[in-house]
Design a protein around this motif. Sequence first.
Motif, PDB file in Angstrom:
ATOM      1  N   ALA A 299       0.895  -1.438  -0.018  1.00  0.00           N
ATOM      2  CA  ALA A 299       0.003   0.141   0.104  1.00  0.00           C
ATOM      3  C   ALA A 299       0.958   1.309  -0.095  1.00  0.00           C
ATOM      4  CB  ALA A 299      -0.871  -0.245   1.422  1.00  0.00           C
ATOM      5  N   SER A 300       0.204   2.606  -0.224  1.00  0.00           N
ATOM      6  CA  SER A 300       0.959   3.242  -0.203  1.00  0.00           C
ATOM      7  C   SER A 300       2.048   3.987  -0.864  1.00  0.00           C
ATOM      8  CB  SER A 300       0.480   3.850   0.968  1.00  0.00           C
ATOM      9  OG  SER A 300       1.245   5.467   1.175  1.00  0.00           O
ATOM     10  N   ALA A 301       3.128   4.066  -0.182  1.00  0.00           N
ATOM     11  CA  ALA A 301       4.589   3.845  -0.942  1.00  0.00           C
ATOM     12  C   ALA A 301       4.625   3.231  -1.439  1.00  0.00           C
ATOM     13  CB  ALA A 301       5.370   4.510   0.232  1.00  0.00           C
ATOM     14  N   SER A 302       4.188   2.066  -1.151  1.00  0.00           N
ATOM     15  CA  SER A 302       4.820   0.841  -1.888  1.00  0.00           C
ATOM     16  C   SER A 302       4.484   0.870  -3.177  1.00  0.00           C
ATOM     17  CB  SER A 302       4.094  -0.820  -1.305  1.00  0.00           C
ATOM     18  OG  SER A 302       4.854  -0.732  -0.430  1.00  0.00           O
ATOM     19  N   GLU A 303       3.236   1.133  -3.430  1.00  0.00           N
ATOM     20  CA  GLU A 303       1.954   2.018  -4.331  1.00  0.00           C
ATOM     21  C   GLU A 303       3.172   2.105  -5.662  1.00  0.00           C
ATOM     22  OE1 GLU A 303      -1.409  -0.402  -4.135  1.00  0.00           O
ATOM     23  OE2 GLU A 303      -1.446   1.323  -2.170  1.00  0.00           O
ATOM     24  N   ILE A 304       3.532   3.759  -4.395  1.00  0.00           N
ATOM     25  CA  ILE A 304       4.076   4.423  -5.707  1.00  0.00           C
ATOM     26  C   ILE A 304       5.375   3.851  -6.230  1.00  0.00           C
ATOM     27  CG2 ILE A 304       5.618   6.884  -5.486  1.00  0.00           C
ATOM     28  CD1 ILE A 304       4.061   7.640  -3.465  1.00  0.00           C
ATOM     29  N   LEU A 305       6.465   3.590  -5.731  1.00  0.00           N
ATOM     30  CA  LEU A 305       7.369   2.936  -6.253  1.00  0.00           C
ATOM     31  C   LEU A 305       6.584   1.460  -7.069  1.00  0.00           C
ATOM     32  CD1 LEU A 305      10.435   1.872  -6.242  1.00  0.00           C
ATOM     33  CD2 LEU A 305       9.866   0.397  -4.285  1.00  0.00           C
ATOM     34  N   SER A 306       6.148   0.479  -6.960  1.00  0.00           N
ATOM     35  CA  SER A 306       5.372  -0.408  -7.631  1.00  0.00           C
ATOM     36  C   SER A 306       4.828   0.434  -9.171  1.00  0.00           C
ATOM     37  CB  SER A 306       4.480  -1.551  -7.019  1.00  0.00           C
ATOM     38  OG  SER A 306       5.044  -1.531  -7.107  1.00  0.00           O
ATOM     39  N   GLY A 307       4.008   1.875  -9.363  1.00  0.00           N
ATOM     40  CA  GLY A 307       3.680   2.300 -10.119  1.00  0.00           C
ATOM     41  C   GLY A 307       4.496   2.764 -10.728  1.00  0.00           C
ATOM     42  N   LYS A 325      -4.169   2.863  -1.825  1.00  0.00           N
ATOM     43  CA  LYS A 325      -4.009   3.931  -1.715  1.00  0.00           C
ATOM     44  C   LYS A 325      -3.500   5.030  -2.314  1.00  0.00           C
ATOM     45  CE  LYS A 325      -3.016   6.615   3.448  1.00  0.00           C
ATOM     46  NZ  LYS A 325      -1.829   7.249   2.343  1.00  0.00           N
ATOM     47  N   GLY A 326      -3.547   6.138  -2.579  1.00  0.00           N
ATOM     48  CA  GLY A 326      -3.327   6.864  -3.696  1.00  0.00           C
ATOM     49  C   GLY A 326      -3.647   8.167  -2.879  1.00  0.00           C
ATOM     50  N   LEU A 327      -3.596   8.520  -1.667  1.00  0.00           N
ATOM     51  CA  LEU A 327      -3.341   9.798  -1.272  1.00  0.00           C
ATOM     52  C   LEU A 327      -2.203  10.498  -0.224  1.00  0.00           C
ATOM     53  CD1 LEU A 327      -6.997   9.639   0.427  1.00  0.00           C
ATOM     54  CD2 LEU A 327      -6.353  10.781  -1.576  1.00  0.00           C
ATOM     55  N   VAL A 328      -1.887  11.088  -0.143  1.00  0.00           N
ATOM     56  CA  VAL A 328      -0.918  11.770   0.345  1.00  0.00           C
ATOM     57  C   VAL A 328      -1.173  12.706   1.061  1.00  0.00           C
ATOM     58  CG1 VAL A 328       1.205  13.533   0.420  1.00  0.00           C
ATOM     59  CG2 VAL A 328       0.671  11.880  -1.689  1.00  0.00           C
ATOM     60  N   GLN A 329      -0.376  12.338   2.332  1.00  0.00           N
ATOM     61  CA  GLN A 329      -1.029  13.169   4.510  1.00  0.00           C
ATOM     62  C   GLN A 329       0.649  14.448   4.606  1.00  0.00           C
ATOM     63  OE1 GLN A 329      -1.866   9.528   4.520  1.00  0.00           O
ATOM     64  NE2 GLN A 329      -4.106  10.626   3.620  1.00  0.00           N
ATOM     65  N   GLN A 356      -5.633   5.035  -5.631  1.00  0.00           N
ATOM     66  CA  GLN A 356      -7.042   5.401  -4.677  1.00  0.00           C
ATOM     67  C   GLN A 356      -8.587   4.521  -5.007  1.00  0.00           C
ATOM     68  OE1 GLN A 356      -6.423   6.265  -1.994  1.00  0.00           O
ATOM     69  NE2 GLN A 356      -8.749   5.949  -0.842  1.00  0.00           N
ATOM     70  N   GLY A 357      -8.382   3.461  -4.367  1.00  0.00           N
ATOM     71  CA  GLY A 357      -9.619   2.343  -3.974  1.00  0.00           C
ATOM     72  C   GLY A 357      -9.696   1.714  -4.969  1.00  0.00           C
ATOM     73  N   LYS A 358      -8.483   1.680  -6.014  1.00  0.00           N
ATOM     74  CA  LYS A 358      -8.539   0.638  -7.633  1.00  0.00           C
ATOM     75  C   LYS A 358      -7.259  -0.231  -6.727  1.00  0.00           C
ATOM     76  CE  LYS A 358      -8.815   4.542 -10.053  1.00  0.00           C
ATOM     77  NZ  LYS A 358      -8.604   5.058 -10.979  1.00  0.00           N
ATOM     78  N   GLY A 359      -5.913   0.146  -6.699  1.00  0.00           N
ATOM     79  CA  GLY A 359      -4.788  -0.722  -6.509  1.00  0.00           C
ATOM     80  C   GLY A 359      -4.243  -0.327  -8.527  1.00  0.00           C
ATOM     81  N   ILE A 360      -2.993  -1.189  -8.276  1.00  0.00           N
ATOM     82  CA  ILE A 360      -2.217  -1.728  -9.270  1.00  0.00           C
ATOM     83  C   ILE A 360      -1.732  -2.661  -9.705  1.00  0.00           C
ATOM     84  CG2 ILE A 360       0.292  -1.623 -10.394  1.00  0.00           C
ATOM     85  CD1 ILE A 360       0.891   1.018  -8.365  1.00  0.00           C
ATOM     86  N   GLU A 361      -2.333  -3.638 -11.080  1.00  0.00           N
ATOM     87  CA  GLU A 361      -2.509  -5.085 -11.584  1.00  0.00           C
ATOM     88  C   GLU A 361      -0.936  -5.061 -11.377  1.00  0.00           C
ATOM     89  OE1 GLU A 361      -4.911  -6.699 -11.774  1.00  0.00           O
ATOM     90  OE2 GLU A 361      -6.449  -6.489 -11.710  1.00  0.00           O
TER      91      GLU A 361
END
Length: 398
Positions: A299-307, A325-329, A356-361
Amino acid sequence: MTRRKIYTGAVILVIITSLITFILTNSLSLILPGGRVIVSRNEYSLMKQYQKLFEVRRILKNAYVDKIDTSKLVDGSIKGMASSLNDPYTVYFDKKDYSDFMTQTRGSYAGVGIIVSADKKGHIVVVSPIKNTPGEKAGIKTGDIIISVDDKKVSGNNLDEAVALMKGPEGTNVTLTILRDDKTMKKTLTRETIVLQTVDSQMLANNIGYIKITMFDEHTSADFKVALNKLKSEGMKGLIIDLRDNPGGLLDECVNIANELLPKGIIVSTKGRIESKQYSSKGPGLGKPLVLLVNGGSASASEILSGAVKDRKAGVLVGTKTFGKGLVQSIYDFNDGTALKYTIARYYTPNGVNIQGKGIEPNYIVELPKNYVLTDKPDLKEDTQLIKAYDIINSQIK
């Protein structure tokens, strides 16, 4: 009266009129005799808007059955304001909550070792248990829904309160009520000091490097660089990065790691109402075959790196769809031990996708064997996702 005196009087009148206009339309308060105050239109409008809040405070302070700590009323009203947005990631931290939050990002805290998030239905969902912690030892799994903590009902609308309830002094117990596959169960865990060692690495057969990142805290990118350089010095020909069950963490740490892997270009963009940013890699990138392992706990930062890796075609993803999770705090520190954590932006992959709410395939969807449990060490016998990643790299280096 001469024309000169008339002119001078007119100038004085203009100055006085301008001063009065400024007082009535700008942020200037003027105390008059008798304690009366002139405030600006904006201040007056703000006072009217929050008049009911002040009235509630007055009523409770003067007429509530017990004596009231007014500081708690203030804290409660701020918490209510933040929670009214129905954003589980926007929350006001009192002194204890903020201390707990900062401790976790620094790499250690006393608790049960469970990373949680809120889903769209308002549930508190386990993103992942941290390895070798009470949560993992008790058999808590990714996807479990936490219903209550010590019989106090919790939900995604009070996520940080639930996290605070799970933390506590080392050696004390906490009971979680969990929903899994439509069945509820209770698990009593003994809190421990959770020391987060976020990076682990080793060389696999055929000089294929393996680095596991469990989360992104303030030491992760430095530890990652040390591990990567060690593998390179040992003759690494390709790299597998394991982000499975990694719940994310600090954006800057993720960007620093991406900078080690990607050619020059965009890593991620953030877009907010006030400010937008773009983070880019300087290059030259890894220059070797790269595979990232992901799953529903990434999630989150993991998805940023993956994307970034997927969109930039710097490598491929293997596993199952990520969390989404595609939001930044951001954190606003009030310098009194309290703070406001609030969502400031959505982030977008290099191709402009917000997950956000979709994830990465992943590029290659690979399920783990039924009832298979991930371990701390890479398993090239039964871990089907790791085996696929290894085979992809091995085919490119032959």
